[in-house]
Design a protein around this motif. Sequence first.
Motif, PDB file in Angstrom:
ATOM      1  N   ALA B 100       0.835  -1.204   0.000  1.00  0.00           N
ATOM      2  CA  ALA B 100       0.000   0.000   0.000  1.00  0.00           C
ATOM      3  C   ALA B 100       0.870   1.255   0.000  1.00  0.00           C
ATOM      4  CB  ALA B 100      -0.929   0.002   1.216  1.00  0.00           C
ATOM      5  N   VAL B 101       1.911   1.247   0.801  1.00  0.00           N
ATOM      6  CA  VAL B 101       2.756   2.439   0.891  1.00  0.00           C
ATOM      7  C   VAL B 101       3.538   2.648  -0.414  1.00  0.00           C
ATOM      8  CG1 VAL B 101       4.772   3.433   2.012  1.00  0.00           C
ATOM      9  CG2 VAL B 101       2.960   2.440   3.397  1.00  0.00           C
ATOM     10  N   VAL B 102       4.172   1.584  -0.911  1.00  0.00           N
ATOM     11  CA  VAL B 102       5.020   1.746  -2.096  1.00  0.00           C
ATOM     12  C   VAL B 102       4.178   2.033  -3.340  1.00  0.00           C
ATOM     13  CG1 VAL B 102       6.691   0.632  -3.607  1.00  0.00           C
ATOM     14  CG2 VAL B 102       6.868   0.340  -1.132  1.00  0.00           C
ATOM     15  N   ILE B 103       3.245   1.143  -3.664  1.00  0.00           N
ATOM     16  CA  ILE B 103       2.425   1.331  -4.874  1.00  0.00           C
ATOM     17  C   ILE B 103       1.551   2.580  -4.737  1.00  0.00           C
ATOM     18  CG2 ILE B 103       0.758   0.264  -6.429  1.00  0.00           C
ATOM     19  CD1 ILE B 103       1.632  -2.454  -5.278  1.00  0.00           C
ATOM     20  N   GLY B 104       0.944   2.739  -3.545  1.00  0.00           N
ATOM     21  CA  GLY B 104       0.058   3.874  -3.315  1.00  0.00           C
ATOM     22  C   GLY B 104       0.778   5.202  -3.506  1.00  0.00           C
ATOM     23  N   THR B 105       1.998   5.286  -2.983  1.00  0.00           N
ATOM     24  CA  THR B 105       2.753   6.533  -3.097  1.00  0.00           C
ATOM     25  C   THR B 105       3.095   6.835  -4.557  1.00  0.00           C
ATOM     26  OG1 THR B 105       3.676   6.170  -0.893  1.00  0.00           O
ATOM     27  CG2 THR B 105       4.793   7.776  -2.283  1.00  0.00           C
ATOM     28  N   LEU B 106       3.478   5.788  -5.304  1.00  0.00           N
ATOM     29  CA  LEU B 106       3.819   5.995  -6.718  1.00  0.00           C
ATOM     30  C   LEU B 106       2.604   6.486  -7.502  1.00  0.00           C
ATOM     31  CD1 LEU B 106       6.158   2.934  -7.440  1.00  0.00           C
ATOM     32  CD2 LEU B 106       6.749   5.281  -6.831  1.00  0.00           C
ATOM     33  N   ILE B 107       1.454   5.815  -7.293  1.00  0.00           N
ATOM     34  CA  ILE B 107       0.239   6.208  -8.016  1.00  0.00           C
ATOM     35  C   ILE B 107      -0.131   7.643  -7.683  1.00  0.00           C
ATOM     36  CG2 ILE B 107      -2.246   5.790  -8.222  1.00  0.00           C
ATOM     37  CD1 ILE B 107      -1.724   2.850  -7.838  1.00  0.00           C
ATOM     38  N   SER B 108      -0.111   7.968  -6.398  1.00  0.00           N
ATOM     39  CA  SER B 108      -0.568   9.296  -6.026  1.00  0.00           C
ATOM     40  C   SER B 108       0.420  10.384  -6.464  1.00  0.00           C
ATOM     41  CB  SER B 108      -0.921   9.306  -4.540  1.00  0.00           C
ATOM     42  OG  SER B 108      -0.250  10.223  -3.836  1.00  0.00           O
ATOM     43  N   LEU B 109       1.709  10.051  -6.519  1.00  0.00           N
ATOM     44  CA  LEU B 109       2.700  10.997  -7.076  1.00  0.00           C
ATOM     45  C   LEU B 109       2.354  11.362  -8.517  1.00  0.00           C
ATOM     46  CD1 LEU B 109       6.238   9.614  -6.020  1.00  0.00           C
ATOM     47  CD2 LEU B 109       5.452  11.942  -5.687  1.00  0.00           C
ATOM     48  N   VAL B 110       2.119  10.316  -9.313  1.00  0.00           N
ATOM     49  CA  VAL B 110       1.841  10.518 -10.740  1.00  0.00           C
ATOM     50  C   VAL B 110       0.547  11.312 -10.932  1.00  0.00           C
ATOM     51  CG1 VAL B 110       1.244   9.340 -12.881  1.00  0.00           C
ATOM     52  CG2 VAL B 110       3.121   8.484 -11.470  1.00  0.00           C
ATOM     53  N   LEU B 111      -0.517  10.914 -10.218  1.00  0.00           N
ATOM     54  CA  LEU B 111      -1.808  11.579 -10.388  1.00  0.00           C
ATOM     55  C   LEU B 111      -1.733  13.048  -9.984  1.00  0.00           C
ATOM     56  CD1 LEU B 111      -4.328   8.816  -9.239  1.00  0.00           C
ATOM     57  CD2 LEU B 111      -3.726   9.530 -11.555  1.00  0.00           C
ATOM     58  N   CYS B 112      -1.063  13.333  -8.858  1.00  0.00           N
ATOM     59  CA  CYS B 112      -0.951  14.722  -8.405  1.00  0.00           C
ATOM     60  C   CYS B 112      -0.190  15.568  -9.424  1.00  0.00           C
ATOM     61  CB  CYS B 112      -0.215  14.795  -7.064  1.00  0.00           C
ATOM     62  SG  CYS B 112      -1.213  14.293  -5.674  1.00  0.00           S
TER      63      CYS B 112
END
Lengths: 230, 127
Positions: B100-112
């Motif tokens: 959750a932390v690794v994948i979640g952070t990557l996804i939210s970085l890109v979307l933001c």
Amino acid sequence: MVVANWLHSSLFALPLSLVAFCIGVYFYRRSGTVLLHPIVTASLIVAALLHTLNIPYSDYQHSSTLLYALLGPAVVALAVPLKQNLAVIRRAGWPLLVTIAVGAVLAPVVAIIIALLFGAGESVLLALSGKSVTTPIALALAEKIHAALSLTAGIVVLTGVVGALAGPPLLTLLGIRDKRILGVVLGINAHAVGTARAFEISALCGACSALAMGLCGALTALVLPLIISS
Amino acid sequence: MTPPALSNIFHWLIGTAILFGCERLGTLASTMLALPVPGAVVGMLLLLFGLMVNGGIPRGLAQISAQLLFLLPLLFLPAAVGVFFLRDLAPADWLALIAAVVIGTLISLVLCAMLLQRLLNKAGSKW
């Protein structure tokens, strides 16, 4: 006997934390990579020492109340960099505010959905909700929503390191070269660790990051308890 | 190193007093009004508001705040160390957490990043 008592008192816990922190800062400055953020090295040193000396974590934790007591004023101190960088908002206007608001919600929601897919327990889900908020605010929040403090701190630190490492190359991959966008994105997703990274890139990048981190933290602190309690 | 001048110490004391005062005030407001927001965050907003009204940042406050923020990792070190002593977490929970932390952070970085770029283009703002 005297030594045994000393090992379980603040007179041992505080110098231990301080020395571990100094070693952490030293290695961080020497290496220049966020993988070795002071908190990573310092927590490994302390954990290893407690383990070898057979000191229960709860003893160390109880002897560290002085450090906990300073977390509150440290949260208040975040207002200073926020005020210093407020000028960025005047120039970037509503797109910046919208992105921060969306990002504050998006970061924990995406993480919680993934954790749900992996079948995580409630304690993990609660601790994840404050993942991209700067640690002192996340800890204050964790107390409010009854999430485990240690789990929250660990998740926040891990998020910061992952975000600060992946952020710059990821944005280059997307073809986004604007350092201000990078700063804002790092501030939202990788809080203080990302902000430290942003300041290494440029002062403007760092200012954008500090601003995004502060606003994102304040916003999450205002909204999250309302969502959890309902 | 020369010892700090007396006036510097005076400024630092004022800065410290402001930080602790805002924290107390925020905590008091949070408990009295039964706010869901942590007291320290209320204190931070109070200080931000105060600084905006005041215009500038008192010298001592700026210096003490910078020191305290530099020491931040030390302040939450005790909480972070606890990660190594978590016993009641199942291996499956650990896996979910890290994913959750690794994948979640990557996804939210890109979307933001994509969102901000899109919005800036739309607003046409030169910032």
